[in-house]
Every structure is written in structure tokens, then in C-alpha cells.
Design a protein around this motif. Structure first.
Motif, PDB file in Angstrom:
ATOM      1  N   ALA A 124       0.831  -1.209   0.000  1.00 17.95           N
ATOM      2  CA  ALA A 124       0.000   0.000   0.000  1.00 17.95           C
ATOM      3  C   ALA A 124       0.858   1.249   0.000  1.00 17.95           C
ATOM      4  CB  ALA A 124      -0.927  -0.006   1.211  1.00 17.95           C
ATOM      5  N   HIS A 125       2.011   1.202   0.678  1.00 15.31           N
ATOM      6  CA  HIS A 125       2.901   2.363   0.701  1.00 15.31           C
ATOM      7  C   HIS A 125       3.391   2.700  -0.705  1.00 15.31           C
ATOM      8  CE1 HIS A 125       5.770   5.228   2.334  1.00 15.31           C
ATOM      9  NE2 HIS A 125       6.726   4.647   1.631  1.00 15.31           N
ATOM     10  N   ARG A 126       3.489   1.675  -1.549  1.00 17.65           N
ATOM     11  CA  ARG A 126       3.987   1.897  -2.913  1.00 17.65           C
ATOM     12  C   ARG A 126       2.861   2.151  -3.910  1.00 17.65           C
ATOM     13  NH1 ARG A 126       8.447  -1.830  -6.136  1.00 17.65           N
ATOM     14  NH2 ARG A 126       8.456  -0.610  -8.058  1.00 17.65           N
ATOM     15  N   TYR A 127       1.766   1.403  -3.772  1.00 18.84           N
ATOM     16  CA  TYR A 127       0.710   1.468  -4.781  1.00 18.84           C
ATOM     17  C   TYR A 127      -0.587   2.105  -4.291  1.00 18.84           C
ATOM     18  CZ  TYR A 127       3.713  -1.783  -7.323  1.00 18.84           C
ATOM     19  OH  TYR A 127       4.771  -2.368  -7.972  1.00 18.84           O
ATOM     20  N   GLY A 128      -0.689   2.380  -2.996  1.00 18.27           N
ATOM     21  CA  GLY A 128      -1.898   2.980  -2.446  1.00 18.27           C
ATOM     22  C   GLY A 128      -2.802   1.951  -1.789  1.00 18.27           C
ATOM     23  N   ALA A 129      -3.498   2.394  -0.747  1.00 23.32           N
ATOM     24  CA  ALA A 129      -4.335   1.481   0.037  1.00 23.32           C
ATOM     25  C   ALA A 129      -5.520   0.963  -0.764  1.00 23.32           C
ATOM     26  CB  ALA A 129      -4.821   2.179   1.313  1.00 23.32           C
ATOM     27  N   LYS A 130      -6.158   1.827  -1.544  1.00 18.34           N
ATOM     28  CA  LYS A 130      -7.350   1.402  -2.263  1.00 18.34           C
ATOM     29  C   LYS A 130      -7.034   0.288  -3.246  1.00 18.34           C
ATOM     30  CE  LYS A 130     -10.858   2.965  -5.557  1.00 18.34           C
ATOM     31  NZ  LYS A 130     -11.403   4.113  -6.322  1.00 18.34           N
ATOM     32  N   ARG A 131      -5.999   0.458  -4.055  1.00 18.61           N
ATOM     33  CA  ARG A 131      -5.668  -0.574  -5.035  1.00 18.61           C
ATOM     34  C   ARG A 131      -5.239  -1.877  -4.350  1.00 18.61           C
ATOM     35  NH1 ARG A 131      -1.871   2.425  -9.383  1.00 18.61           N
ATOM     36  NH2 ARG A 131      -1.409   3.726  -7.566  1.00 18.61           N
ATOM     37  N   THR A 132      -4.571  -1.754  -3.207  1.00 16.89           N
ATOM     38  CA  THR A 132      -4.148  -2.946  -2.485  1.00 16.89           C
ATOM     39  C   THR A 132      -5.344  -3.709  -1.933  1.00 16.89           C
ATOM     40  OG1 THR A 132      -2.098  -1.791  -1.884  1.00 16.89           O
ATOM     41  CG2 THR A 132      -2.629  -3.800  -0.674  1.00 16.89           C
ATOM     42  N   VAL A 133      -6.328  -2.977  -1.384  1.00 12.00           N
ATOM     43  CA  VAL A 133      -7.535  -3.640  -0.881  1.00 12.00           C
ATOM     44  C   VAL A 133      -8.289  -4.315  -2.018  1.00 12.00           C
ATOM     45  CG1 VAL A 133      -9.785  -3.273   0.194  1.00 12.00           C
ATOM     46  CG2 VAL A 133      -7.774  -2.142   1.133  1.00 12.00           C
ATOM     47  N   LEU A 134      -8.399  -3.640  -3.162  1.00 14.76           N
ATOM     48  CA  LEU A 134      -9.068  -4.249  -4.311  1.00 14.76           C
ATOM     49  C   LEU A 134      -8.375  -5.552  -4.723  1.00 14.76           C
ATOM     50  CD1 LEU A 134      -9.824  -1.089  -6.492  1.00 14.76           C
ATOM     51  CD2 LEU A 134     -11.505  -2.539  -5.346  1.00 14.76           C
ATOM     52  N   GLY A 135      -7.060  -5.547  -4.718  1.00 16.51           N
ATOM     53  CA  GLY A 135      -6.326  -6.770  -5.035  1.00 16.51           C
ATOM     54  C   GLY A 135      -6.593  -7.876  -4.031  1.00 16.51           C
ATOM     55  N   SER A 136      -6.700  -7.502  -2.750  1.00 14.31           N
ATOM     56  CA  SER A 136      -6.967  -8.511  -1.723  1.00 14.31           C
ATOM     57  C   SER A 136      -8.347  -9.130  -1.893  1.00 14.31           C
ATOM     58  CB  SER A 136      -6.821  -7.898  -0.329  1.00 14.31           C
ATOM     59  OG  SER A 136      -7.932  -7.078   0.005  1.00 14.31           O
ATOM     60  N   LEU A 137      -9.315  -8.350  -2.396  1.00 18.94           N
ATOM     61  CA  LEU A 137     -10.660  -8.890  -2.607  1.00 18.94           C
ATOM     62  C   LEU A 137     -10.668  -9.932  -3.716  1.00 18.94           C
ATOM     63  CD1 LEU A 137     -12.903  -5.706  -2.226  1.00 18.94           C
ATOM     64  CD2 LEU A 137     -12.249  -7.397  -0.506  1.00 18.94           C
ATOM     65  N   VAL A 138      -9.850  -9.721  -4.732  1.00 22.23           N
ATOM     66  CA  VAL A 138      -9.688 -10.754  -5.762  1.00 22.23           C
ATOM     67  C   VAL A 138      -9.139 -12.030  -5.120  1.00 22.23           C
ATOM     68  CG1 VAL A 138      -8.485 -11.388  -7.883  1.00 22.23           C
ATOM     69  CG2 VAL A 138      -9.361  -9.057  -7.596  1.00 22.23           C
ATOM     70  N   GLY A 139      -8.185 -11.862  -4.202  1.00 18.33           N
ATOM     71  CA  GLY A 139      -7.645 -13.008  -3.482  1.00 18.33           C
ATOM     72  C   GLY A 139      -8.703 -13.743  -2.680  1.00 18.33           C
ATOM     73  N   TRP A 140      -9.637 -12.998  -2.073  1.00 10.68           N
ATOM     74  CA  TRP A 140     -10.716 -13.630  -1.313  1.00 10.68           C
ATOM     75  C   TRP A 140     -11.625 -14.462  -2.215  1.00 10.68           C
ATOM     76  CZ3 TRP A 140     -11.227 -14.641   3.588  1.00 10.68           C
ATOM     77  CH2 TRP A 140     -10.591 -13.842   4.542  1.00 10.68           C
ATOM     78  N   VAL A 141     -11.943 -13.945  -3.402  1.00 12.36           N
ATOM     79  CA  VAL A 141     -12.803 -14.684  -4.333  1.00 12.36           C
ATOM     80  C   VAL A 141     -12.146 -16.000  -4.724  1.00 12.36           C
ATOM     81  CG1 VAL A 141     -13.784 -14.665  -6.659  1.00 12.36           C
ATOM     82  CG2 VAL A 141     -13.997 -12.641  -5.208  1.00 12.36           C
ATOM     83  N   VAL A 142     -10.867 -15.955  -5.055  1.00 10.74           N
ATOM     84  CA  VAL A 142     -10.135 -17.167  -5.423  1.00 10.74           C
ATOM     85  C   VAL A 142     -10.112 -18.150  -4.256  1.00 10.74           C
ATOM     86  CG1 VAL A 142      -7.875 -18.076  -6.084  1.00 10.74           C
ATOM     87  CG2 VAL A 142      -8.734 -15.978  -7.147  1.00 10.74           C
ATOM     88  N   THR A 143      -9.889 -17.645  -3.050  1.00 12.74           N
ATOM     89  CA  THR A 143      -9.818 -18.504  -1.864  1.00 12.74           C
ATOM     90  C   THR A 143     -11.141 -19.210  -1.603  1.00 12.74           C
ATOM     91  OG1 THR A 143      -8.143 -17.057  -0.876  1.00 12.74           O
ATOM     92  CG2 THR A 143      -9.343 -18.515   0.608  1.00 12.74           C
ATOM     93  N   LEU A 144     -12.259 -18.489  -1.699  1.00 10.22           N
ATOM     94  CA  LEU A 144     -13.560 -19.109  -1.477  1.00 10.22           C
ATOM     95  C   LEU A 144     -13.860 -20.162  -2.532  1.00 10.22           C
ATOM     96  CD1 LEU A 144     -16.153 -16.403  -0.348  1.00 10.22           C
ATOM     97  CD2 LEU A 144     -15.293 -18.349   0.935  1.00 10.22           C
ATOM     98  N   ALA A 145     -13.520 -19.873  -3.774  1.00  8.35           N
ATOM     99  CA  ALA A 145     -13.767 -20.838  -4.843  1.00  8.35           C
ATOM    100  C   ALA A 145     -12.991 -22.126  -4.594  1.00  8.35           C
ATOM    101  CB  ALA A 145     -13.393 -20.237  -6.193  1.00  8.35           C
ATOM    102  N   LEU A 146     -11.738 -22.011  -4.170  1.00  6.77           N
ATOM    103  CA  LEU A 146     -10.948 -23.196  -3.862  1.00  6.77           C
ATOM    104  C   LEU A 146     -11.506 -23.938  -2.666  1.00  6.77           C
ATOM    105  CD1 LEU A 146      -7.313 -21.837  -4.440  1.00  6.77           C
ATOM    106  CD2 LEU A 146      -8.649 -23.333  -5.932  1.00  6.77           C
ATOM    107  N   GLY A 147     -12.007 -23.179  -1.666  1.00  9.33           N
ATOM    108  CA  GLY A 147     -12.606 -23.816  -0.507  1.00  9.33           C
ATOM    109  C   GLY A 147     -13.830 -24.644  -0.860  1.00  9.33           C
ATOM    110  N   TYR A 148     -14.596 -24.170  -1.825  1.00  2.78           N
ATOM    111  CA  TYR A 148     -15.804 -24.887  -2.236  1.00  2.78           C
ATOM    112  C   TYR A 148     -15.462 -26.250  -2.843  1.00  2.78           C
ATOM    113  CZ  TYR A 148     -20.006 -26.025  -4.917  1.00  2.78           C
ATOM    114  OH  TYR A 148     -21.096 -26.666  -5.448  1.00  2.78           O
ATOM    115  N   PHE A 149     -14.392 -26.315  -3.647  1.00  2.70           N
ATOM    116  CA  PHE A 149     -14.022 -27.552  -4.328  1.00  2.70           C
ATOM    117  C   PHE A 149     -13.057 -28.414  -3.520  1.00  2.70           C
ATOM    118  CE2 PHE A 149     -15.189 -24.752  -7.919  1.00  2.70           C
ATOM    119  CZ  PHE A 149     -16.167 -25.556  -8.505  1.00  2.70           C
ATOM    120  N   MET A 150     -12.712 -27.991  -2.309  1.00  6.17           N
ATOM    121  CA  MET A 150     -11.711 -28.704  -1.530  1.00  6.17           C
ATOM    122  C   MET A 150     -12.197 -30.093  -1.121  1.00  6.17           C
ATOM    123  SD  MET A 150      -9.516 -27.253   1.604  1.00  6.17           S
ATOM    124  CE  MET A 150      -8.697 -26.242   0.379  1.00  6.17           C
TER     125      MET A 150
END
Length: 459
Positions: A324-350
């Protein structure tokens, strides 16, 4: 004499850097203290244990009947979480308004902490078929936890300048995960060795639950002694002569809620946070239930997985803070939300009964968990008018704990209808998708300028 008597009322304006660092450390310790409740109670032990207690009390159809309602025993815990956070809405809003009105942020924060700690220690007496006792203690503890944490957030704007706030917030989250993880290590050792200690597994779980309350109470002594009473950088409002504090605070709360309409961009950010963090909170509170009931994980595997979340989240919070210090907090949070979507999808098929895969999922959760929450907190701190920190952060915590009733409710309903926790977990994707879409539309720089705060170099 406590150290607090030597500290300035507003640490961000302190001329002594050591005083500011002591202040920040005391605030970090508050996260270290209350994280034990979140990790040990909500995330690991109470969900599966309270569900087993409810099943002991269930009728032939597998239902329990709290307040005369028929509820599947497997849905009792998420429904109770949902109910508790609904009630906490009023508690958080009123506590924040009273704190800003009286300037007694610390006293209220620590008072709620000790109520929550006492209720958590009372979970030692949860056994047999006493599911109603467990539900009542969970409601009290969760309400107190939400109100105490909301008041602690009010200190953040005065602990760091605009360009340092992401780092301070991330470090606070890292302390929290470290504290919660350390207690989990001790609880894992206790649970694994319960036979050697002559304890049943149920007794070991009850001791682990109570230990979280004791931990919370002991470490809350540090912020209680070293934080100043008032959190904000502006003088606390003075009550008119003869005005009753409760009635005056309710009027002040009504003015705050009406006044927020002057800041529509702040409200837009809150709407985004409401959606995606509702999903985060539900994943955190229901993960152990999903692991035990759907994936067939035993209690040891659950504790190890959550311990991995705690450990990885320390690095995740600090890593995302640096990003976030380099790219900004907003863009970093948006990236983390993409990570959450991927994580939930993997959890469903686990696959079930595969601890290694479950541990990998825990590491993925830890990587995005701390950073997304820490940066969301620091980003919101820029959107608050000076002198209204506790009130606005109480509204923020409504979007955090208070409105997280939606996720547990959707989770519980999905299980009630389908009988599958996989359907319940995948239903949470909608919160992350909507949250991402709304957050992407928030013009953060204009939102900060609208409330009259200095704009950080990177957003």
C-alpha cells in the motif's frame, strides 16, 4: 501514578517521539489482548463445541427450540452470531456517541473489554446440553467485543500522520494476530495433551475458551493504564447544564447520522466495506464449522489451521502495508478482494478429510485477511471529520461487526435449505463481488478533501 498522566492528550501532536511510540505500543497491545477472543472463541473452539452442545439438546428431528423457535442444531451457532451482532449495532453507536461527548473513550473501551472477558471466562461452565447458556454468553461477549474494538479504532487518527497511518494500522493487526496465535499455541498443546492431563476433550475445550477471557482481561491492563481518556484530536463536546448524558448522547447520535449525509463519498466507502467485510467476518466466524462438519477435520486440525492463519496473517498484514505504501491502500484492498474470491472458490471444491489442503487454504486466508482489514481501517480514518472519531468508527464497526449479521444469516439459511455447508460457503462470494464493484467507484482523494483532512501522498 500511571504513565498516562505524563502523555499529551493528542499523541499525534506530541513533540516527544518516545511518548508517541509508547502510545502506539499501548494501542497495539489492545489488539494483542482482544484478538484472543476472536481467534480462540469465535474462529476455533466455540462454533464446533456449541454446535455439539446444541445437538445434545436436539429433539428427534435434530432441532432445538430457543425462544420457542425451531432451529436446526447445526444452524444455532451462526444464527446466534447473527443475533448478537444485530444487538451490537445500538451498543456501538451509543458508546461511540457517549465517548465523543464525554471524552471518556478509554474508560468505555476497557469497561466493555472487561464485560466481554467475564462472559468469555463464563464459557467454562458450558457443558452437557446447556446450549442456551452458551448462546447467551456468546451474545454478551460479542456485543462487548464489538463496542470495545470500535472505541479503540477511534485512537488511530491521532496515533499517526496521514502517510504513516497504513503502517501503524497494519502493525496493530500484526500484533493482534501474534497475540491470538500465541494463545492458540498454548491451547493446542492443552487440547492435544488433555488425556495425559486427565481431562476430557470437552473440559479441555472449556478451559481453552475461558483462557481467552483471562488473556483479554490481563493484557487490557496496559491500554487501561497508558492510553489517555480521550482519543480524538478535538475537544470533547460539553453537555449543556442539566442535560442527562444518555438523552444528550442520543440526540448527538441522531445529529451525527444526519450529518453523515453531507459526506456521500464517505457513505459510499462504508457501503463497499459493508459488503466485502461482511463476507470476511463470516468466513472467519464459520470456518471451523465448515471444516469440522463439511470437510471432516478434527479439533486438532482446526486449531492448526487457524494457527496458520494467525501466523501467515502477521506477515500478510505487514506485506500488504508495504504494498500500500507503494501502490496505495485502495488498489491494495481491491487486489486482496480478488484473493478472497479465489480462496472461497478453492474452498468450495476442496476435498474432505485432506488436512494438507485445508492448511493450504488457511495460509491463503491469512495472506489476505490481515492486510485487507488493516488497510480498510486506515483508509476510513482519512474520511472522518475531526472530533467525531468514536462516532464514525462506531458506524464503521456497524459495517464490520454489526451488519455482518447478513453473512451468517445467508450462511445459516443456505445450510438450512440445502443441508450442505459447501452451498453455504460459496453463497458468500456475492459479498466480495459487490464490495469490489462499489469500492472501485469511490474517489478516495475527493472523499478525503470533502471532510477537510490532509490527503496522503499515495491512496
Amino acid at each position: 501514578m500511571s504513565t498516562a498522566t505524563h502523555l499529551p492528550d493528542h499523541p499525534a501532536t506530541a513533540t516527544d517521539p518516545r511518548a508517541l511510540r509508547r502510545m502506539q505500543f499501548s494501542w497495539y497491545v489492545n489488539d494483542w489482548a482482544n484478538a484472543a477472543f476472536s481467534a480462540t472463541v469465535l474462529t476455533v473452539f466455540l462454533g464446533p463445541y456449541l454446535t455439539s452442545v446444541a445437538k445434545n439438546a436436539a429433539d428427534a428431528a435434530g432441532d432445538v427450540h430457543p425462544l420457542g423457535l425451531s432451529v436446526r442444531a447445526g444452524s444455532f451457532f451462526p444464527y446466534t452470531v447473527s443475533f448478537s451482532v444485530l444487538i451490537s449495532v445500538g451498543a456501538m453507536l451509543l458508546a461511540g456517541t457517549v465517548a465523543d461527548r464525554t471524552g471518556r473513550h478509554k474508560e468505555l473501551m476497557c469497561g466493555f473489554a472487561y464485560v466481554g472477558a467475564a462472559a468469555t471466562m463464563g464459557m467454562f461452565f458450558l457443558d452437557g446440553d446447556r446450549y442456551l447458556l452458551g448462546g447467551a454468553l456468546l451474545v454478551v461477549a460479542n456485543i462487548a467485543y464489538a463496542a470495545s474494538v470500535a472505541l479503540s479504532y477511534a485512537y488511530l487518527p491521532s496515533l499517526a500522520g496521514p502517510d504513516e497511518r497504513d503502517a501503524v494500522s497494519s502493525k496493530g493487526w500484526a500484533y493482534g494476530y501474534a497475540g491470538g496465535g500465541l494463545l492458540l499455541v498454548a491451547n493446542l498443546a492443552l487440547f492435544e495433551g488433555h488425556d495425559a492431563l486427565g481431562l476430557s476433550s470437552g473440559t479441555a475445550v472449556r478451559i481453552c475458551l475461558a483462557s481467552a477471557g483471562l488473556w483479554w482481561a490481563l493484557f487490557t491492563v496496559v491500554p487501561m493504564l497508558r492510553l489517555p481518556s480521550r482519543a480524538g484530536a478535538a475537544p470533547a463536546p460539553t453537555a449543556p447544564a442539566g442535560d442527562r448524558p444518555a438523552a444528550g448522547s442520543l440526540r448527538e447520535l441522531a445529529r451525527t447520522l444526519r450529518g453523515m449525509r453531507r459526506y456521500p463519498l464517505t457513505l459510499l466507502y462504508l457501503g463497499a466495506f459493508l459488503c466485502y467485510n461482511d463476507g470476511i467476518q463470516t468466513v472467519v466466524s464459520q470456518a471451523s464449522l465448515y471444516g469440522s462438519e463439511e470437510l471432516g477435520m478434527d479439533q486438532t486440525s482446526l486449531v492448526v489451521a487457524v494457527l496458520l492463519v494467525q501466523i501467515v496473517a502477521i506477515g500478510g498484514a505487514l506485506l500488504l502495508g508495504r504494498i500500500a505504501h507503494r501502490y496505495g491502500a485502495k488498489r491494495t484492498v481491491l487486489g486482496s478482494l480478488v484473493g478472497w474470491v479465489v480462496t472461497l472458490a478453492l474452498g468450495y471444491f476442496m476435498p474432505a478429510h485432506q488436512p494438507a489442503w485445508f492448511y493450504a487454504l488457511a495460509c491463503m486466508i491469512g495472506l489476505v485477511l490481515g492486510g485487507s482489514q488493516a488497510l480498510s481501517r486506515s483508509l476510513f480514518s482519512h474520511l472522518i471529520p475531526a472530533g467525531r472519531e468514536a462516532e464514525y468508527f462506531s458506524v464503521y464497526k456497524v459495517s464490520d461487526r454489526g451488519t455482518s449479521w447478513m453473512g451468517p444469516l445467508v450462511f445459516g439459511l443456505a445450510y438450512q435449505i440445502t443441508g450442505s455447508y459447501r452451498s453455504a460457503i460459496i453463497s458468500l462470494l456475492v459479498f466480495f463481488v459487490i464490495g469490489f464493484a462499489v469500492l472501485a467507484k469511490v474517489p478516495v482523494r475527493r472523499a478525503i478533501e470533502a471532510v477537510g483532512n490532509p490527503v496522503p501522498e499515495r491512496l
